[in-house]
Design an enzyme around this catalytic site. Structure first.
Site, PDB file in Angstrom:
ATOM      1  N   TRP A  92      38.737  45.038  27.837  1.00 12.10           N
ATOM      2  CA  TRP A  92      38.923  43.741  28.509  1.00 12.10           C
ATOM      3  C   TRP A  92      39.559  43.885  29.886  1.00 12.10           C
ATOM      4  CZ3 TRP A  92      38.273  38.483  27.648  1.00 12.10           C
ATOM      5  CH2 TRP A  92      39.037  37.633  28.455  1.00 12.10           C
ATOM      6  N   MET A  93      39.022  43.156  30.872  1.00 14.12           N
ATOM      7  CA  MET A  93      39.656  43.056  32.188  1.00 14.12           C
ATOM      8  C   MET A  93      39.734  41.595  32.594  1.00 14.12           C
ATOM      9  SD  MET A  93      38.272  44.121  35.895  1.00 14.12           S
ATOM     10  CE  MET A  93      37.756  42.423  36.065  1.00 14.12           C
ATOM     11  N   ASN A  94      40.885  41.191  33.194  1.00 17.94           N
ATOM     12  CA  ASN A  94      40.884  39.883  33.855  1.00 17.94           C
ATOM     13  C   ASN A  94      41.431  39.994  35.271  1.00 17.94           C
ATOM     14  OD1 ASN A  94      43.122  39.821  31.688  1.00 17.94           O
ATOM     15  ND2 ASN A  94      43.771  38.073  32.866  1.00 17.94           N
ATOM     16  N   ASP A  95      42.482  39.300  35.643  1.00 16.57           N
ATOM     17  CA  ASP A  95      42.844  39.112  37.054  1.00 16.57           C
ATOM     18  C   ASP A  95      42.973  40.409  37.865  1.00 16.57           C
ATOM     19  OD1 ASP A  95      43.496  36.894  35.534  1.00 16.57           O
ATOM     20  OD2 ASP A  95      45.576  36.803  36.180  1.00 16.57           O
ATOM     21  N   ARG A 212      55.023  32.153  36.552  1.00 22.55           N
ATOM     22  CA  ARG A 212      54.407  33.487  36.568  1.00 22.55           C
ATOM     23  C   ARG A 212      53.602  33.751  37.845  1.00 22.55           C
ATOM     24  NH1 ARG A 212      51.836  30.587  32.410  1.00 22.55           N
ATOM     25  NH2 ARG A 212      49.624  30.137  32.725  1.00 22.55           N
ATOM     26  N   ASP A 213      53.179  35.022  37.960  1.00 23.68           N
ATOM     27  CA  ASP A 213      52.253  35.495  38.996  1.00 23.68           C
ATOM     28  C   ASP A 213      52.875  35.489  40.389  1.00 23.68           C
ATOM     29  OD1 ASP A 213      50.636  35.384  36.752  1.00 23.68           O
ATOM     30  OD2 ASP A 213      49.661  33.519  37.342  1.00 23.68           O
ATOM     31  N   TRP A 337      34.637  36.053  34.652  1.00 16.75           N
ATOM     32  CA  TRP A 337      34.746  36.151  33.199  1.00 16.75           C
ATOM     33  C   TRP A 337      33.379  36.062  32.529  1.00 16.75           C
ATOM     34  CZ3 TRP A 337      38.470  31.541  33.819  1.00 16.75           C
ATOM     35  CH2 TRP A 337      37.770  30.359  34.008  1.00 16.75           C
TER      36      TRP A 337
HETATM   37  N1  DQQ Z   1      46.248  35.703  33.657  1.00 16.83           N
HETATM   38  C1  DQQ Z   1      47.465  36.447  33.610  1.00 16.83           C
HETATM   39  C2  DQQ Z   1      48.532  35.493  33.980  1.00 16.83           C
HETATM   40  C3  DQQ Z   1      47.810  34.535  34.848  1.00 16.83           C
HETATM   41  C4  DQQ Z   1      46.492  34.383  34.153  1.00 16.83           C
HETATM   42  C5  DQQ Z   1      47.652  37.067  32.263  1.00 16.83           C
HETATM   43  C6  DQQ Z   1      45.373  33.903  35.013  1.00 16.83           C
HETATM   44  O1  DQQ Z   1      49.592  36.156  34.640  1.00 16.83           O
HETATM   45  O2  DQQ Z   1      48.505  33.346  34.984  1.00 16.83           O
HETATM   46  O3  DQQ Z   1      46.618  37.977  32.016  1.00 16.83           O
HETATM   47  O4  DQQ Z   1      44.127  34.314  34.548  1.00 16.83           O
END
Ligand code: DQQ
Length: 533
Positions: A92-95, A212-213, A337
């Protein structure tokens, strides 16, 4: 100028360069609906989590230099896996995270779950590139520390150069707190700061729904950060902080607060940066699943929006991060995604891909311009092109030598005043599968129609529309990147639609032009097959 025959449903294949009219190849095969049988998938809470020992040896999970693992081979054999977009070997990959140019290399970190191809505990994956296009995988950069402030995940954050010391600033969970890590070996291994978390809780006077972030930048007066948040019952917010040393932070107040019913309850992944003589704020809005931008002014700790828009209307683009490179360009990548269900992701062994790199700038009317990074041209194969093709109302024109599953296409055209015109890609010979990219002149909309993109029952099938104002004497320019299951469309360098498509048939490779309701003139169509990275 050639005029191709008008008439509903009429189709004349054309050949690039010589504009040769050719007989339609009509080896119509039966389209088979292939449903994905749901396997029993381990889900969050049921997963075979890595032991704390294996978490302590991050690169052990990841064959960055050696033989492909079984799941890497499983992922690589998926026909829907993109070939020139960045993605990890499997799972899995996201941000995108921690984008930074250091010495001669671009570093791309990303939210990574090395255990399963779906959302779960997050690590930071890491890759480097010298040209923005070809990437080399490096060992995992951040691993949750058992018992630490990031024990349940190392969530999104950024990278900065602290007087020569590479430093990551990221969110640890749960609860959401801000942490830092530094590297003394050229950004390969990372040591977490003993004093983490550096921001242990949200401001006491705010009832927030997220914290967050962090997105950090340097000014003469010190380090500044915006942290994504939302004020309960009010709306999304970015909270501004200042620090002298990245370790002790002072809260300065909200730089901007939105309204729930317009811009969502919580803003994730804020990016705030100068652009032209203005500032741009980008946020990923919960629960809208949309990335919003604001152009405005930023002074005295407050951002004042003057205009706003949506970064990408395709439905499958989220959580982008930007960076400024040494050419002073503002580059952006986003998480694309999946558009198929979790069972199909599990069967494939991977999920999530990075968008192509895009360059942001401010246009003459203070509009946000977003263009593909020119480095993508490194991938181009043999150039094919067509000039001055005129279609009558209702005409379709398959282009026999522009076909494939991984290509770039630029079309410049003028739809009639009451028409809709565009390009179909990934078309099966019998037309059962096809994805339409069209400009609707009366509605002034660019659209991606994936209602016929796939016969899989797990694929998301719908239409996405984006406002794009083009007058009758202007040309519509669509710049299309197709990479197996990814389609990214840029209209007139301002509006983007990124979507996922999963044609079930190996021969869903065709490209055709079309005009509906009214005629259309295609001034040029350019095509390049793109190489794998
Ligand atoms: N994904 C991260 C969070 C962010 C969210 C967690 C956005 O830090 O807010 O994987 O896709």
């Amino acid at each position: 100028m050639k005029r191709l025959a008008a008439g509903a449903g009429q189709s004349q294949p054309i050949r690039s360069r010589r504009m040769l009219l050719m007989a339609a190849a009509s080896a119509a095969l039966m389209s088979v609906a292939v449903g994905c049988k749901a396997p029993r998938v381990p889900g969050p809470g049921r997963s075979n989590r890595l032991s704390s020992t294996s978490r302590g040896t991050p690169s052990g999970q990841y064959s960055v230099t050696g033989e492909a693992t079984m799941t890497e081979r499983q992922a690589a054999s998926d026909a829907h896996r993109p070939q020139y977009h960045f993605l990890p070997p499997d799972k899995w990959m996201n941000d995108p995270n921690g984008l930074i140019q250091w010495d001669d290399r671009y570093h791309l970190f990303y939210q990574y779950n090395p255990e399963w191809p779906y959302l779960d505990v997050k690590y930071w994956g890491h890759a480097v590139s010298t040209d923005l296009v070809h990437w080399k995988h490096l060992p995992i950069a951040l691993v949750p520390t058992p018992g630490g402030p990031d024990k349940d995940g190392c969530w999104t954050g950024c990278a900065v150069n602290d007087r020569g010391m590479p430093t990551l600033v990221y969110t640890g969970v749960h609860p959401e707190v801000q942490c830092i890590a530094t590297s003394s070996d050229g950004l390969t291994t990372w040591q977490k700061y003993d004093g983490n978390p550096v921001i242990a809780k949200p401001p006491a006077d705010l009832d927030v729904v997220g914290f967050r972030d962090p997105f950090v930048w340097r000014e003469e007066a010190g380090w500044y950060a915006v942290i994504g948040s939302g004020i309960r019952g009010v709306g999304g917010a970015i909270l501004l902080y200042r620090s002298d040393d990245l370790r002790r932070w002072e809260y300065l107040g909200p730089a901007l607060v939105g309204t729930e019913f317009e811009t969502g309850t919580m803003w994730e992944c804020p990016n705030l940066f100068p652009i032209g003589d203005k500032f741009c704020l980008i946020v990923s809005a919960v629960p809208l699943k949309k990335v919003l931008y604001f152009i405005g002014s930023y002074a005295g700790g407050k951002f004042v929006p003057q205009s706003h828009g949506v970064i990408d209307h395709g439905g499958d683009f989220y959580a982008p991060q930007t960076m400024q490179d040494r050419k002073l360009r503002r580059l952006m990548w986003g998480w694309v995604w999946e558009g198929r269900d979790e069972a199909a992701q599990y069967a494939a062994g991977w999920a999530g891909v990075m968008s192509v790199p895009r360059v942001l700038s401010l246009g003459p009317k203070d509009e946000l311009r977003i263009e593909p990074a020119p480095e993508l041209e490194l991938l181009r194969g043999e150039h094919k092109h067509l000039e001055r093709v005129e279609l009558g109302a209702g005409a379709r024109a398959p282009i026999s030598d522009m076909a494939g599953a991984a290509f770039e296409l630029i079309a410049r055209f003028r739809p009639g005043p009451s028409g809709r015109a565009g390009i179909k890609v990934r078309c099966s010979p019998n037309g059962a599968e096809q994805t339409l990219i069209a400009y609707d002149q009366p509605k002034q909309q660019l659209l991606v129609d994936r209602t016929r993109s796939s016969t899989y029952i797990s694929a998301h099938l719908d239409v996405h529309e984006a406002p794009l104002s083009v007058s009758h004497d202007e040309l519509v320019q669509v710049h299309i990147f197709v990479d197996h299951s990814v389609i990214e469309v840029c209209g007139n360098s301002t509006c983007w639609l990124t979507s996922r498509i999963y044609p079930s048939r190996a021969d869903s490779l065709g490209v055709e032009l079309l005009a509906e309701n009214d005629g259309a003139t295609f001034e040029s169509v350019e095509f390049w097959p793109l190489k794998s990275i």
